[in-house]
Design a protein around this motif. Structure first.
Motif, PDB file in Angstrom:
ATOM      1  N   VAL A 189       8.556  43.729  63.119  1.00 20.47           N
ATOM      2  CA  VAL A 189       7.786  42.509  63.340  1.00 20.47           C
ATOM      3  C   VAL A 189       7.477  42.389  64.830  1.00 20.47           C
ATOM      4  CG1 VAL A 189       7.755  39.992  63.170  1.00 20.47           C
ATOM      5  CG2 VAL A 189       8.864  41.355  61.379  1.00 20.47           C
ATOM      6  N   HIS A 209       0.253  38.824  59.741  1.00 15.20           N
ATOM      7  CA  HIS A 209      -0.539  39.738  58.914  1.00 15.20           C
ATOM      8  C   HIS A 209      -0.144  41.176  59.247  1.00 15.20           C
ATOM      9  CE1 HIS A 209      -2.768  39.354  62.716  1.00 15.20           C
ATOM     10  NE2 HIS A 209      -3.134  40.602  62.514  1.00 15.20           N
ATOM     11  N   LEU A 210      -0.464  42.078  58.356  1.00 11.93           N
ATOM     12  CA  LEU A 210      -0.131  43.484  58.546  1.00 11.93           C
ATOM     13  C   LEU A 210      -1.028  44.117  59.600  1.00 11.93           C
ATOM     14  CD1 LEU A 210       0.387  44.623  54.846  1.00 11.93           C
ATOM     15  CD2 LEU A 210       2.170  44.399  56.585  1.00 11.93           C
ATOM     16  N   LEU A 237       4.369  43.884  60.856  1.00  9.65           N
ATOM     17  CA  LEU A 237       3.874  42.523  60.671  1.00  9.65           C
ATOM     18  C   LEU A 237       3.640  41.907  62.049  1.00  9.65           C
ATOM     19  CD1 LEU A 237       3.356  40.373  58.360  1.00  9.65           C
ATOM     20  CD2 LEU A 237       5.526  39.378  59.076  1.00  9.65           C
TER      21      LEU A 237
END
Length: 265
Positions: A189, A209-210, A237
């Motif tokens: 992340v 969001h990815l 992420l």
């Protein structure tokens, strides 16, 4: 006395079936069932216990096997094995009270905890999804799904290398069949600008969001203390916001993951 022992030995098969039925019933209703099988199989185990109880009662009332010292010793050895195995399991659990994964879930989350349709953060709605479901989406590669806003929760893993990149790992334990084959599934992340990452081993929710990880930055991350771990190497992420939770929820495991909304979260 000899006749009594012979009659008891002749009924060992039936008594063993009754004992097994009782153990299966106890395991499914009051024992650590989740450590052996997915809790959704409890009705099957209870049904098998009832069938074994009926057959065991019949075999006990109408024995057909002859008394045999070898069979008796085999049953005795099996009973000792079960006794020592259960004692070792209890000792292992007692020695790992500080481990977040030593706390057994009470019931499967999909049947108990309702999944919210959306989670809101910073004035935007996010799709609740668990790390296993998001892992499947990321494995398909870049596409429209990468643009969708997701809310993911799990345990935090930090390291000096990740801290230097402004990243951390968010993961949960996926139980496919039983606890023994549990796999830690997670994502790197990227921390929002100007915000500190959550504390190591804490429970957090990430909203974002990815994003595709560049080829030169991809790596296999092995989570400490995990027999198996799957941290996405191709996608991370990109977080818009982070929410650090003080309390770890009762249900931390993933027993279910879906291919479409509503996701199991």
């Amino acid at each position: 006395m000899n006749k009594l022992l012979a009659a008891l030995a002749a009924r060992l098969d039936g008594l063993a079936m009754l004992a097994l039925a009782g153990f299966m019933g106890w395991l499914a209703t009051a024992g650590n069932y989740w450590m052996y099988l997915n809790p959704k199989f409890k009705p099957v185990t209870l049904a098998a216990a009832v069938v074994l109880a009926v057959l065991g009662a019949y075999a006990t009332l109408r024995p057909v096997a002859k008394a045999n010292l070898g069979r008796g010793l085999c049953y005795l050895a099996l009973a000792c094995l079960v006794w020592f195995a259960e004692g070792g399991l209890q000792t292992l659990s007692a020695n790992n009270d500080s481990d977040v994964f030593s706390v057994a879930p009470s019931l499967p989350a999909p049947d108990i905890a309702p999944v919210p349709e959306r989670l809101r953060a910073g004035g935007q709605d996010y799709v609740p999804i668990n790390t296993g479901e998001l892992y499947d989406i990321a494995a398909k590669g870049p596409g429209p799904a990468f643009e969708r806003p997701y809310a993911v929760r799990g345990f935090v893993h930090r390291s000096p290398e990740l801290d230097a990149k402004g990243q951390f790992v968010l993961y949960r334990l996926a139980v496919w069949c039983c606890f023994a084959d549990g796999t830690a599934v997670g994502f790197r992340v990227k921390t929002p600008p100007g915000q500190q990452p959550p504390a190591d081993k804490s429970w957090a929710v990430a909203y974002g969001h990815l994003a595709v990880i560049p080829e030169n930055d991809r790596q296999d991350i092995i989570l400490p203390g995990m027999s198996f771990s799957s941290v996405s190497a191709a996608a991370l992420l990109a977080a818009d916001a982070l929410e650090n939770k003080e309390l770890i929820p009762e249900e931390t495991y993933m027993f279910e993951w879906r291919q479409a909304e509503p996701y199991a979260f």
